[in-house]
Write a protein that holds these residues in place. Structure first.
Motif, mmCIF file in Angstrom:
data_model
loop_
_atom_site.group_PDB
_atom_site.id
_atom_site.type_symbol
_atom_site.label_atom_id
_atom_site.label_comp_id
_atom_site.label_asym_id
_atom_site.label_seq_id
_atom_site.Cartn_x
_atom_site.Cartn_y
_atom_site.Cartn_z
ATOM 1 N N ALA A 1 -3.983 -0.149 3.704
ATOM 2 C CA ALA A 1 -4.846 -0.203 2.570
ATOM 3 C C ALA A 1 -4.716 1.295 1.554
ATOM 4 O O ALA A 1 -4.210 2.193 2.130
ATOM 5 N N ALA A 58 0.833 -1.553 -0.111
ATOM 6 C CA ALA A 58 0.283 -0.018 -0.263
ATOM 7 C C ALA A 58 0.604 1.354 -0.179
ATOM 8 O O ALA A 58 0.449 2.670 -0.220
ATOM 9 N N ARG A 104 -6.884 3.206 -1.574
ATOM 10 C CA ARG A 104 -7.833 2.722 -2.818
ATOM 11 C C ARG A 104 -7.213 3.352 -4.429
ATOM 12 O O ARG A 104 -7.502 2.785 -5.137
ATOM 13 N N ASP A 139 -5.080 0.512 -5.306
ATOM 14 C CA ASP A 139 -5.395 -1.305 -5.485
ATOM 15 C C ASP A 139 -5.895 -1.700 -4.419
ATOM 16 O O ASP A 139 -5.276 -3.161 -4.738
ATOM 17 N N ILE A 140 -4.897 -1.394 -3.491
ATOM 18 C CA ILE A 140 -5.229 -2.753 -2.586
ATOM 19 C C ILE A 140 -5.168 -2.298 -1.234
ATOM 20 O O ILE A 140 -5.822 -1.699 -0.372
ATOM 21 N N LEU A 141 -6.142 -3.702 -1.107
ATOM 22 C CA LEU A 141 -7.254 -3.937 -0.739
ATOM 23 C C LEU A 141 -9.137 -2.609 -0.806
ATOM 24 O O LEU A 141 -8.809 -1.538 0.566
ATOM 25 N N MET A 168 -11.726 -1.867 -1.533
ATOM 26 C CA MET A 168 -13.090 -2.217 0.134
ATOM 27 C C MET A 168 -12.381 -1.276 1.412
ATOM 28 O O MET A 168 -13.870 -1.167 1.853
ATOM 29 N N LEU A 169 -11.240 -1.164 2.218
ATOM 30 C CA LEU A 169 -11.342 -0.377 3.022
ATOM 31 C C LEU A 169 -11.086 0.661 3.213
ATOM 32 O O LEU A 169 -11.325 1.585 3.756
ATOM 33 N N TRP A 211 -8.798 5.905 9.137
ATOM 34 C CA TRP A 211 -8.741 4.999 8.280
ATOM 35 C C TRP A 211 -9.831 6.354 7.997
ATOM 36 O O TRP A 211 -10.745 6.431 8.488
#
Length: 196
Positions: free
Chosen positions: A57, A10, A59, A62-64, A66-67, A96
């Motif tokens: 993570a 990430a 977005r 594009d590493i995990l 959905m988190l 987060w």
């Protein structure tokens, strides 16, 4: 020392390492009722601390995804005092952003703190007829107030948990809503009387 020692899927890991040493001393003299007292105390301190910021993570990458955006921060510290011994610090936080307008932070800190050289070694002074508010009875009473150092003081231990929520509902406007919750506990707190 600051740098990026390695990378995770990430993103890069950011690290900071600090090391150092210092020395302090206090010489105290007092005469009470004809009694002379002298105290000398010195403190040498060595310390080291490390901070790691770990991306978990992303977005964007594009590493995990959905988190959303998620990262962790780890803090470790240790100091050794010549007149007191070792003290440690530990901290962990999570940042987060599940969606663009919303971000949350959760952190936990556990820290030990030593009394200062002055709190251990300042001259003891007794002042008679000092007004002090008594929280138990709700009255102000006259006491002989004793101030100064106490060589028997122990280290205090502090724990703090924080939760923060931030919302920016309008992307084109600097309008933010934030709420923070803090829980804290201190054991063997060092304070002057009277303190709740």
């Amino acid at each position: 020392f600051t740098g990026q020692p390695f990378s995770l899927p990430a993103g890069d890991v950011n690290a900071t390492l600090k090391v150092g040493a210092d020395s302090r001393s206090l010489n105290a003299e007092s005469t009470r009722s004809g009694v002379y007292e002298s105290r000398d105390l010195s403190r040498e301190r060595g310390f080291a601390s490390a901070n790691l910021s770990l991306p978990i993570a992303s977005r964007r990458d594009d590493i995990l995804p959905m988190l959303g955006q998620l990262s962790a921060n780890l803090n470790l510290g240790y100091e050794n005092l010549s007149d007191f011994g070792g003290l440690s610090t530990f901290g962990l936080s999570m940042n987060w952003t599940p969606a663009t307008p919303l971000s949350l932070i959760l952190s936990y800190t556990h820290e030990q703190g030593s009394p200062s050289v002055d709190q251990l070694n300042a001259p003891v002074v007794a002042t008679p007829l000092t007004p002090v508010y008594d929280f138990a009875t709700g009255q102000t009473v006259m006491v002989t107030r004793t101030t100064g150092g106490n060589a028997a003081l122990d280290a205090d231990t502090r724990e703090v948990v924080k939760l923060g929520v931030n919302l920016r509902p309008f992307a084109n406007h600097e309008f933010r809503l934030s709420s923070n919750y803090t829980w804290s506990r201190t054991e063997d707190e060092i304070a002057s009387f009277p303190t709740l």
